[in-house]
Design an enzyme around this catalytic site. Structure first.
Site, PDB file in Angstrom:
ATOM      1  N   THR A 193       3.624   7.813  -5.071  1.00 44.99           N
ATOM      2  CA  THR A 193       4.193   6.479  -5.265  1.00 44.99           C
ATOM      3  C   THR A 193       4.698   5.953  -3.920  1.00 44.99           C
ATOM      4  O   THR A 193       4.812   6.711  -2.957  1.00 44.99           O
ATOM      5  CB  THR A 193       5.367   6.509  -6.261  1.00 44.99           C
ATOM      6  OG1 THR A 193       6.369   7.434  -5.782  1.00 44.99           O
ATOM      7  CG2 THR A 193       4.902   6.956  -7.638  1.00 44.99           C
ATOM      8  N   LYS A 194       4.999   4.662  -3.869  1.00 48.53           N
ATOM      9  CA  LYS A 194       5.386   4.034  -2.614  1.00 48.53           C
ATOM     10  C   LYS A 194       6.716   4.555  -2.088  1.00 48.53           C
ATOM     11  O   LYS A 194       6.865   4.848  -0.914  1.00 48.53           O
ATOM     12  CB  LYS A 194       5.462   2.507  -2.795  1.00 48.53           C
ATOM     13  CG  LYS A 194       5.825   1.748  -1.516  1.00 48.53           C
ATOM     14  CD  LYS A 194       4.801   1.968  -0.432  1.00 48.53           C
ATOM     15  CE  LYS A 194       5.155   1.262   0.842  1.00 48.53           C
ATOM     16  NZ  LYS A 194       4.255   1.624   1.960  1.00 48.53           N
ATOM     17  N   VAL A 195       7.725   4.657  -2.944  1.00 49.86           N
ATOM     18  CA  VAL A 195       9.054   5.086  -2.514  1.00 49.86           C
ATOM     19  C   VAL A 195       9.381   6.426  -3.135  1.00 49.86           C
ATOM     20  O   VAL A 195       9.275   6.612  -4.348  1.00 49.86           O
ATOM     21  CB  VAL A 195      10.133   4.054  -2.926  1.00 49.86           C
ATOM     22  CG1 VAL A 195      11.524   4.534  -2.527  1.00 49.86           C
ATOM     23  CG2 VAL A 195       9.832   2.701  -2.281  1.00 49.86           C
ATOM     24  N   ALA A 253       0.835  -1.196   0.000  1.00 48.44           N
ATOM     25  CA  ALA A 253       0.000   0.000   0.000  1.00 48.44           C
ATOM     26  C   ALA A 253       0.871   1.247   0.000  1.00 48.44           C
ATOM     27  O   ALA A 253       1.892   1.308   0.696  1.00 48.44           O
ATOM     28  CB  ALA A 253      -0.928   0.007   1.213  1.00 48.44           C
TER      29      ALA A 253
END
Length: 346
Positions: free
Chosen positions: A340-342, A149
């Protein structure tokens, strides 16, 4: 939007009791090694380096170290080194870097600089093969497993707890040791609040603005809550100290902005309850999350038996609330626009 399955944010939040249980079990050896190093050369102060949710975890860690050990804690701005080129004088410091991915170049470079200057460096990181893990002298793995997530849940809560076994031994607190032992079960009980969390979230369905208030150890949870409300529901949310709110931001009550407060049962309880009562008397729309609730409605989380660990069920209950709030608003909390995740920063 109608989802055919629960969002990843909820699925991963439900994994948290098992994550903390695994972390406490698997980190015993590195905890002993880190304790030996800290006892051999006690730090004169501590510093944290992180971004986003990880930095909010650092706020909780700051209060934990200061209240339990009397160890002053500063927050390092990674850009001081990576953009301005300054070599900080960190000899004798304990430097804690927190990251899910361990991939942000500015955090990694700051840890390398700190270690070269003579600091004892510790990475609290989920990806054990990351650059951050290689840069630090000690690594306390978060043991979250994959976190898919975009809105972090497992990694934030695991960041709150990873250093606590070390803290329990340094402080000699039997209450904290017992609270840590029982924490996974307390978190399982907290998951039983999901229906109540959904009901509480329903009343904020049409909110465009929300102010989040806390004192002390819960301050970092309030910061995290404000971020998650922005990420998952597009609500303009900001966090404030319940003590400082009356110094100017209180003006926003006249505009009808609702409040969400975190209610502790620790040394900040009386001051927090007094502040909340005054706000309600002034007409504030306020509900609370936490083990201490007084006469206010909201989510009462189970107490863990120690102030430092009480913040963990509070944060978990909030994640349940935030995920269901997004669903009530017809949104998928796993697909926040533009994110975004990272995120890699320099």
């Amino acid at each position: 939007m109608t989802l055919t399955h629960d969002p990843l944010m909820l699925q991963e939040a439900r994994e948290i009791p098992a994550v903390i249980e695994r972390q406490l079990r698997e980190n015993r050896a590195v905890t002993l090694d880190l304790l030996a190093a800290l006892r051999a050369s006690p730090p004169t102060y501590a510093a944290t380096v992180a971004r986003g949710s990880s930095d909010h975890a650092c706020t909780v860690i700051k209060y934990a170290l200061e209240t339990q050990l009397g160890l002053p804690v500063a927050s390092l701005g990674p850009s001081v080194h990576t953009l301005y080129g300054t070599e900080l004088r960190l000899r004798g410091a304990l430097v804690l870097a927190v990251s899910q991915s361990g991939a942000s170049p500015d955090v990694v470079e700051t840890v390398r600089m700190a270690r070269a200057s003579g600091a004892l460096t510790v990475a609290l990181v989920n990806v054990q093969e990351s650059e951050l893990a290689r840069a630090a002298e000690f690594v306390l793995p978060l043991h979250c497993g994959p976190e898919k997530a975009v809105a972090a849940t497992k990694s934030y809560l695991a960041s709150l707890t990873a250093f606590l076994p070390v803290l329990a031994e340094l402080s000699g607190s039997e209450d904290l040791r017992a609270a840590l032992t029982g924490l996974p079960e307390t978190l399982r009980r907290t998951l039983g609040l999901e229906e109540a969390a959904s009901e509480l979230a329903e009343r904020y369905r049409f909110a465009e603005n929300l102010l989040v208030l806390a004192r002390g150890l819960h301050s970092g949870v309030a910061q995290e809550a404000a971020l998650k409300l922005k990420e998952t529901s597009g609500i303009h949310a900001e966090s404030y100290s319940a003590a400082e709110f009356a110094h100017g931001p209180k003006r926003l009550l006249a505009e009808g902005v609702p409040l969400l407060g975190f209610a502790p049962v620790d040394a900040a309880r009386e001051a927090t309850e007094t502040a909340f009562a005054e706000l309600v008397a002034a007409g504030a729309d306020l509900r609370t999350i936490g083990p201490g609730q007084g006469h206010l409605g909201g989510l009462r989380t189970p107490s863990t038996g120690h102030a430092v660990t009480d913040v963990v069920p509070s944060a978990l209950a909030f994640y349940l609330f935030a995920a269901h709030l997004a669903l009530h608003r017809g949104l998928n909390p796993d697909e926040p626009p533009l994110l975004t995740k990272v995120t890699r920063t320099r």
